[in-house]
Design a protein around this motif. Structure first.
Motif, PDB file in Angstrom:
ATOM      1  N   PHE A   5       0.816  -1.215   0.000  1.00  0.00           N
ATOM      2  CA  PHE A   5       0.000   0.000   0.000  1.00  0.00           C
ATOM      3  C   PHE A   5       0.851   1.267   0.000  1.00  0.00           C
ATOM      4  N   ASN A  50     -12.948  -0.215   2.482  1.00  0.00           N
ATOM      5  CA  ASN A  50     -12.653  -1.202   1.442  1.00  0.00           C
ATOM      6  C   ASN A  50     -13.131  -2.585   1.908  1.00  0.00           C
ATOM      7  N   LYS A  96     -11.827   6.679  -2.400  1.00  0.00           N
ATOM      8  CA  LYS A  96     -10.530   6.713  -1.734  1.00  0.00           C
ATOM      9  C   LYS A  96      -9.860   5.352  -1.851  1.00  0.00           C
ATOM     10  N   GLY A  97      -8.548   5.342  -2.039  1.00  0.00           N
ATOM     11  CA  GLY A  97      -7.796   4.104  -1.967  1.00  0.00           C
ATOM     12  C   GLY A  97      -7.862   3.252  -3.228  1.00  0.00           C
TER      13      GLY A  97
END
Length: 318
Positions: A161, A205, A243-244
């Protein structure tokens, strides 16, 4: 400040970091502190400079305490970086940045764990010291570590990540330690509350933040045996993730980047699934689907979504 007029029961929220913490904050502004429990993913936890780093727990605690960095959503507001500057000067690893006050949190946690304290106890004490009133609980006191299986080999989550910036193509995920991880007495007690009104899956997530929680057999069993409705908020809005790396992950796993894919992933655990207004056309007449604005830019957005989620749990519409 808690909004006046709350007449409901207790609420459990499951979440990861930035996106989940936003809804957790909204819930904390609607639900009295003694009636809200936030259970947080620990799959991102790792050791760095010998310290126990819990990114999602700290993001949730800082957010609820009003101390999160408003620009990044992670770390603390008004942070300084003397430690990392010194690390770089000494030729040390700088790929994962710990601000000076964030470093203090990790140092206190590490010392307490080394003395035999449970992560649950340490988290509660840190949250209380920062002024958080509701319960913030790790998903387990036992280590559960997300491993990302990629074309470049298996990578620890933070290596993937942060270190690799999510670049390697994902082939699969696993959660080392989850199968033997135990539910803490505090988590069990939250699910046993006689007035439990709702369980909320925040728009974190599903694969990287919620699945490590659900991979713990005892915790999943508590959710499956719940007496209260479970409401999940879609992290996919308008065909993408806000996001992400969620959209990238889903595409690389051959999954359609849609709310329907997320709902199918959660399966029968979900009683109500909340779509953003941008995806209202996908709701149709499906009995589990509801629509509400879910993009949380301001505090008012967070509070409004929290109110909608609780209304849906009660079987109504806001």
């Amino acid at each position: 400040m808690i909004q006046a007029g709350y007449r409901g029961g207790t609420v459990i929220a499951l979440c990861g970091g930035i996106g989940g913490a936003k809804l957790a904050l909204g819930l904390a502004r609607v639900v009295p502190a003694e009636k809200l429990t936030v259970i947080v993913n620990t799959g991102d936890d790792f050791r760095h400079f010998g310290l126990a780093v819990c990114p999602d727990i700290d993001t949730v605690v800082y957010t609820l305490a009003g101390r999160a960095n408003p620009q990044t959503g992670w770390g603390r507001a008004g942070e300084s970086w003397r430690f990392m500057e010194a690390v770089g000067e000494l030729g040390g690893e700088t790929w994962f940045a710990l601000g000076d006050t964030d470093l203090a949190t990790c140092a206190v946690r590490t010392a307490r764990l080394a003395d035999g304290a449970r992560l649950t106890t340490v988290t509660a004490d840190i949250a209380r010291a920062l002024g958080v009133g509701c319960a913030v609980l790790p998903a387990s006191d036992d280590a559960v570590r997300t491993v990302v299986e990629t074309a470049d080999g298996d990578l620890a989550f933070q290596t993937y990540f942060v270190g690799c910036r999510c670049a390697p193509a994902i082939r699969g995920l696993r959660f080392d330690g989850a199968a033997t991880a135990r539910v803490s007495p505090e988590v069990a007690a939250a699910f046993a509350a006689p007035d439990l009104e709702a369980i909320v899956l925040c728009p974190s997530n599903p694969y990287l933040s919620i699945d490590p929680i659900l991979a713990i057999p005892g915790l999943r069993a508590l959710i499956a045996a719940r007496r209260a409705p479970l409401v999940a908020v879609s992290p996919i809005v308008g065909g993408t993730a806000l996001k992400g790396p969620l959209a990238k992950l889903m595409a690389e796993l051959g999954l359609a980047v849609t709310p329907a894919t997320v709902l199918a992933h959660y399966g029968d655990l979900v009683d109500v699934f909340v779509l953003d207004t941008a995806d209202a056309d996908q709701a149709g007449d499906a009995p589990r689907l509801r629509v509400a604005p879910s993009v949380m830019v301001t505090l008012d957005d967070r509070i409004a979504l929290a109110r909608s989620v609780l209304a849906f749990a009660r079987g109504g519409r806001p």
